[in-house]
Design an enzyme around this catalytic site. Structure first.
Site, PDB file in Angstrom:
ATOM      1  CB  ALA A 249      -1.060  -0.036   0.872  1.00 29.11           C
ATOM      2  CB  ALA A 250       4.421   1.963  -0.651  1.00 25.82           C
ATOM      3  N   GLY A 251       1.985   2.583  -2.600  1.00 22.91           N
ATOM      4  CA  GLY A 251       1.525   3.378  -3.835  1.00 22.91           C
ATOM      5  C   GLY A 251       0.021   3.892  -3.388  1.00 22.91           C
TER       6      GLY A 251
HETATM    7  O1  RIB Z   1      -2.234  -1.761  -3.028  1.00 24.91           O
HETATM    8  C1  RIB Z   1      -2.106  -2.648  -1.935  1.00 24.91           C
HETATM    9  C2  RIB Z   1      -3.488  -3.516  -1.994  1.00 24.91           C
HETATM   10  O2  RIB Z   1      -3.585  -4.320  -3.105  1.00 24.91           O
HETATM   11  C3  RIB Z   1      -3.732  -4.143  -0.724  1.00 24.91           C
HETATM   12  O3  RIB Z   1      -4.291  -3.786   0.202  1.00 24.91           O
HETATM   13  C4  RIB Z   1      -4.574  -5.411  -1.393  1.00 24.91           C
HETATM   14  O4  RIB Z   1      -5.821  -5.599  -0.919  1.00 24.91           O
HETATM   15  C5  RIB Z   1      -4.631  -5.026  -2.812  1.00 24.91           C
HETATM   16  O5  RIB Z   1      -5.843  -4.737  -3.292  1.00 24.91           O
END
Ligand code: RIB
Length: 313
Positions: A249-251
């Site tokens: 989830a950094a992006g």
């Molecule tokens: O970008 C990270 C996310 O990608 C995660 O939380 C996962 O659920 C997927 O959707």
């Protein structure tokens, strides 16, 4: 203040931590397992809400415990969830995630209710757009709904940001609807059809996307920072040097942060620095939504920032 409106996915992340990723056919013993609220749409909504900008999410969950838990977590983070429907005929979306010892991740999603987003969800979206400063989109809900959402926002003069993840081919008529697109390296390669890895190739990828009609193309290169391209300018924002615990989830942190900067009218170079700081803070914490920083944490970080990694400069 105008709001950030997110039209996208909610997933329950099933996260295994392991020293390294398994080879095909190999069984590994992992270190721990957690269930964490995730989904690119929901993560970006939490990132924006934690930064104090009014934020609403439009999407779907299943009628199950995961869906109830995802909604409760979003409400706790301050995300408006009236636009999230409960789909009685589907399970909630899930993501099987492995995180290795370096904090890198591999993700497999099963869309569940996210895959059933359709015109009824667009009707709910329509009620939120008049208050929106930015509409944030990703590709974990069906592409036709994403294109329609972008068109609806564009017709109302609302700026549209697309995170083209997971990577897939996009229809040519979508790109001119976008104020901003934010691919990472893999997604940029998929979109432009040539390898992207350094400053020159990232800039060229951004130029191709701008030629196809996007106002601002931002290519995210992780530890190499980000590069933003418009019709007449290029900006390079190096990444901050921070210990990496978990890159999941950094992006999303970057996109949620960028949307709040746009709603608040920050100039692009400042918006890039702001979003890069939020991404850096997110990788220092485990999990998707739990890793999104508050505004005061970001302001303290930028008041005394760590050195940047100059590899793109
Ligand atoms: O970008 C990270 C996310 O990608 C995660 O939380 C996962 O659920 C997927 O959707």
């Amino acid at each position: 203040m105008k709001s950030v409106v997110v039209f996208g996915s909610l997933n329950m992340d099933l996260v295994t931590r392991c020293d390294r990723f398994p080879q095909p056919g190999e069984t590994l013993v992992g270190r721990d397992f957690t269930t964490v609220p995730g989904g690119k749409g929901a993560n970006q909504a939490v990132a924006a809400a934690r930064l104090g900008v009014p934020t609403d999410l439009i999407g779907r969950v299943g009628q199950d415990d995961m869906g109830r838990s995802l909604l409760a977590n979003l409400q706790q983070a301050g995300v408006g969830c009236q636009g999230v429907a409960v789909d009685r005929d589907s399970s909630s979306g899930v993501a099987a995630i492995a995180v290795d010892g370096r904090g890198e991740n591999q993700i497999v999603i099963v869309p569940g209710a996210n895959g059933r987003v359709d015109t009824t969800d667009l009707q709910r979206l329509a009620t939120y757009l008049p208050q929106a400063g930015v509409l944030l989109l990703q590709l974990e809900v069906p592409l036709p709904a994403v294109v329609s959402a972008a068109q609806m926002a564009r017709d109302l003069g609302v700026r549209v940001m697309l995170d083209p993840a997971p990577a897939q081919a996009l229809p040519a008529d979508l790109l001119p609807l976008l104020h901003c697109i934010t691919p990472n390296q893999v997604e940029a390669e998929q979109l432009v059809g040539f390898p992207v890895g350094d400053r020159a190739s990232a800039q060229r990828a951004g130029e191709v996307l701008v030629e196809r009609g996007v106002a601002i193309a931002i290519v995210k290169l992780g530890r190499q920072g980000a590069i933003a391209v418009t019709t007449d300018q290029v900006w390079v924002q190096p990444a901050f040097s921070v210990p990496v615990v978990d890159t999941v989830a950094a992006g999303d942190a970057f996109n949620g942060g960028l949307a709040t900067a746009m709603v608040q009218g920050l100039p692009l170079p400042e918006a890039l620095r702001w979003a890069t700081a939020i991404a850096a803070l997110s990788v220092a914490q485990p999990g998707a939504q739990p890793s999104m920083p508050t505004r005061s944490t970001v302001e303290a970080f930028l008041a005394d920032p760590p050195p940047t990694i100059q590899s793109l400069a």
